[in-house]
Design an enzyme around this catalytic site. Structure first.
Site, PDB file in Angstrom:
ATOM      1  N   TYR A 142       0.845  -1.192   0.000  1.00 20.33           N
ATOM      2  CA  TYR A 142       0.000   0.000   0.000  1.00 20.33           C
ATOM      3  C   TYR A 142       0.878   1.237   0.000  1.00 20.33           C
ATOM      4  O   TYR A 142       1.753   1.390   0.845  1.00 20.33           O
ATOM      5  CB  TYR A 142      -0.909   0.022   1.241  1.00 20.33           C
ATOM      6  CG  TYR A 142      -1.828   1.223   1.273  1.00 20.33           C
ATOM      7  CD1 TYR A 142      -2.880   1.326   0.353  1.00 20.33           C
ATOM      8  CD2 TYR A 142      -1.649   2.253   2.179  1.00 20.33           C
ATOM      9  CE1 TYR A 142      -3.720   2.431   0.357  1.00 20.33           C
ATOM     10  CE2 TYR A 142      -2.486   3.362   2.193  1.00 20.33           C
ATOM     11  CZ  TYR A 142      -3.515   3.446   1.281  1.00 20.33           C
ATOM     12  OH  TYR A 142      -4.350   4.534   1.282  1.00 20.33           O
ATOM     13  N   ASP A 234       9.502   3.500   0.571  1.00 17.70           N
ATOM     14  CA  ASP A 234       8.357   4.197   1.137  1.00 17.70           C
ATOM     15  C   ASP A 234       8.438   4.039   2.654  1.00 17.70           C
ATOM     16  O   ASP A 234       8.043   3.012   3.209  1.00 17.70           O
ATOM     17  CB  ASP A 234       7.056   3.619   0.576  1.00 17.70           C
ATOM     18  CG  ASP A 234       5.819   4.352   1.084  1.00 17.70           C
ATOM     19  OD1 ASP A 234       5.966   5.224   1.973  1.00 17.70           O
ATOM     20  OD2 ASP A 234       4.711   4.053   0.591  1.00 17.70           O
ATOM     21  N   LYS A 263       3.259  10.564   7.977  1.00 15.88           N
ATOM     22  CA  LYS A 263       2.968  10.191   9.367  1.00 15.88           C
ATOM     23  C   LYS A 263       3.830  10.925  10.409  1.00 15.88           C
ATOM     24  O   LYS A 263       3.613  12.104  10.646  1.00 15.88           O
ATOM     25  CB  LYS A 263       3.007   8.665   9.484  1.00 15.88           C
ATOM     26  CG  LYS A 263       1.945   8.066   8.539  1.00 15.88           C
ATOM     27  CD  LYS A 263       1.526   6.656   8.719  1.00 15.88           C
ATOM     28  CE  LYS A 263       0.298   6.401   7.848  1.00 15.88           C
ATOM     29  NZ  LYS A 263       0.436   5.386   6.835  1.00 15.88           N
TER      30      LYS A 263
HETATM   31  C1  LIG Z   1      -0.126   5.696   5.280  1.00 12.82           C
HETATM   32  C2  LIG Z   1       0.737   5.309   4.116  1.00 12.82           C
HETATM   33  C3  LIG Z   1       0.688   5.988   2.888  1.00 12.82           C
HETATM   34  C4  LIG Z   1      -0.341   7.039   2.614  1.00 12.82           C
HETATM   35  O1  LIG Z   1      -0.223   8.136   3.441  1.00 12.82           O
HETATM   36  P1  LIG Z   1      -1.504   9.120   3.601  1.00 12.82           P
HETATM   37  O2  LIG Z   1      -0.984  10.225   4.463  1.00 12.82           O
HETATM   38  O3  LIG Z   1      -2.566   8.294   4.254  1.00 12.82           O
HETATM   39  O4  LIG Z   1      -1.887   9.566   2.248  1.00 12.82           O
HETATM   40  C5  LIG Z   1       1.606   5.662   1.920  1.00 12.82           C
HETATM   41  N1  LIG Z   1       2.515   4.698   2.108  1.00 12.82           N
HETATM   42  C6  LIG Z   1       2.581   4.003   3.271  1.00 12.82           C
HETATM   43  C7  LIG Z   1       3.629   2.953   3.440  1.00 12.82           C
HETATM   44  C8  LIG Z   1       1.688   4.275   4.301  1.00 12.82           C
HETATM   45  O5  LIG Z   1       1.728   3.566   5.428  1.00 12.82           O
END
Ligand SMILES: *Cc1c(COP(=O)(O)O)cnc(C)c1O
Length: 445
Positions: A142, A234, A263
């Site tokens: 994701y 990521d 985050k």
């Molecule tokens: C939460 C998350 C996203 C998306 O971030 P948002 O601030 O919700 O758009 C992308 N990549 C990873 C690995 C995530 O955990």
């Protein structure tokens, strides 16, 4: 435990918000509890029920709900001076300097407003920089609500996983199973000259918690180098969570070309960022040609919250504390499942944890990881530990979501809503919280 207030709020919400929520993962069945406020490591719902919180906003809240005075002061000062300007401010430079000083891959960084925006921009940047169209991602990974990565299927047989995305978009996205070196070699043998980047989380954190096997990231690094493709980590979840201030890339000793953040880096406010080597990040406009822009990007309140949070973590024993409690929790869970649910697997590292309801495995636990699966090839359960998204999907995900989650909620423990999402320990948690949590797991597993 009564829930009349949450129920009536949900009734109102259903009339004006699709599914009653603003992010789909929050739509817990039959209805979510509405939070009134946070308190340290706890949240209190609209009916006054108190829960030990391991959701922590799905990752951003490293320090829990009560912000230290320095963080609070930073936020309040920025907010009171007028929230934003459309002109640069010093605090953006300070946060950029902080990240560049601590994270191995980052010389330069662009701040945006969400993790989704970060991965969208990183993919565009990789395509612009290499002049190639294809990206490789992990099956079941994701990377936010974005067109290029919302795909299902394997190899080059991929399709959009949501209506509203043209079929042709998925043609540019190739998928491989996480931890499968052979699959990466194969996809590069066939498409190497067209691949702009491999995009992966260093640890899968949105599909169970899956630790890399020894050598996997090194293989990704070598293969991408060999073919002139970029390696993008990521680190939206793992950034400033795993490996402390150096992030997961420092912990694993593999340096990607580009890193996405989100985050924690915004201290609880909406944020994302794309960092990397200067020659790559400078491809973004205005220094380069890859278009990137945003009204709220580098928002002063967010930058202050992120900077003061990370400074606080650097100057106090935050990572020792959260990692120590994470270890205590995972070790306790490992003992509990040995007695109560020997097929299950405890996963996670640092302050991340989850119990995956895996369906099989030998009861012999020789050489097993004592506080969360680290893919130890000497472990008697090695072949049964989840290695990729498909392994997590084969677990008893319905039992987890329909029976286990509600039972833990009734115990006063707030876990993430399904088998797939990671759970987090914060600086506000205490040893007593962990002990209370372990007792609840013991009763419910
Ligand atoms: C939460 C998350 C996203 C998306 O971030 P948002 O601030 O919700 O758009 C992308 N990549 C990873 C690995 C995530 O955990």
């Amino acid at each position: 435990m009564t829930d009349n207030q949450s129920r009536s709020l949900y009734e109102r919400a259903l009339s004006v918000l699709p599914g009653g929520v603003n992010s789909s993962v929050r739509a817990i069945r039959p209805y979510p509890f509405f939070v009134e406020r946070g308190d340290g490591a706890h949240v209190i719902d609209a009916d006054g029920n108190r829960y030990i919180d391991y959701v922590m906003g799905y990752g951003p809240l490293l320090l829990g709900h009560d912000l230290p005075e320095s963080v609070m002061a930073g936020i309040q000062q920025r907010a009171s001076e007028g929230p934003m300007y459309g002109a640069p401010t010093e605090v953006e430079v300070e946060l950029a300097e902080f990240v560049a000083r601590h994270v191995p891959s980052v010389e330069m960084i662009r701040f945006v407003n969400s993790g989704t925006e970060a991965t969208v921009s990183a993919v565009r940047l990789a395509r612009g920089y290499t002049g190639r169209d294809k990206i490789v991602i992990m099956e079941g990974s994701y990377h936010g609500a974005q067109e290029s990565t919302l795909v299902e299927g394997s190899g080059s047989d991929t399709h959009p996983s949501s209506p509203g995305i043209p079929e042709t978009f998925a043609e540019h996205t190739l998928t491989v199973p996480f931890n499968d070196e052979q699959a990466v070699h194969e996809v590069f043998a066939e498409h190497g000259d067209d691949i702009a980047a491999v995009l992966t989380e260093p640890i899968l954190g949105n599909y169970g918690i899956v630790h890399p096997v020894d050598g996997y990231h090194e293989t990704l690094r070598e293969v991408t180098d060999e073919h002139g493709s970029l390696l993008i980590f990521d680190e939206v979840i793992t950034g400033f969570r795993v490996g402390g201030l150096q992030c997961a890339q420092g912990k694993f000793g593999v340096t990607p070309d580009v890193t996405t953040f989100g985050k924690i880096i915004g201290g609880g406010f909406p944020v994302g960022a794309i960092g990397g080597r200067t020659e790559i990040i400078e491809e973004f406009t205005p220094s380069g040609d890859v278009f990137q822009s945003g009204t709220f990007s580098g928002h002063p309140v967010t930058m202050a919250a992120g900077l003061e949070t990370l400074r606080y973590a650097a100057e106090n024993d935050v990572y020792d504390h959260v990692n120590g409690l994470g270890e205590q929790l995972r070790a306790g869970l490992t003992d509990i499942i040995a007695d109560h649910a020997p097929n299950y697997t405890v996963v996670g590292t640092d302050s991340m944890f989850k119990v995956v309801f895996t369906r099989e495995g030998p009861s012999d636990r020789s050489n097993h990881c004592e506080s969360g699966c680290q893919q130890n090839s000497e472990c008697s359960r090695y072949d049964y530990c989840p290695k990729n998204g498909a392994d997590i999907k084969r677990a008893d995900t319905e039992r987890w979501e329909r029976l286990f989650w509600p039972a833990m909620k009734d115990e006063g423990i707030f876990l993430t809503a399904n088998q797939f999402e990671s759970q987090f320990v914060s600086d506000a948690h205490t040893e007593e919280d962990i002990e209370e949590t372990l007792e609840a797991y013991k009763r419910q597993l």
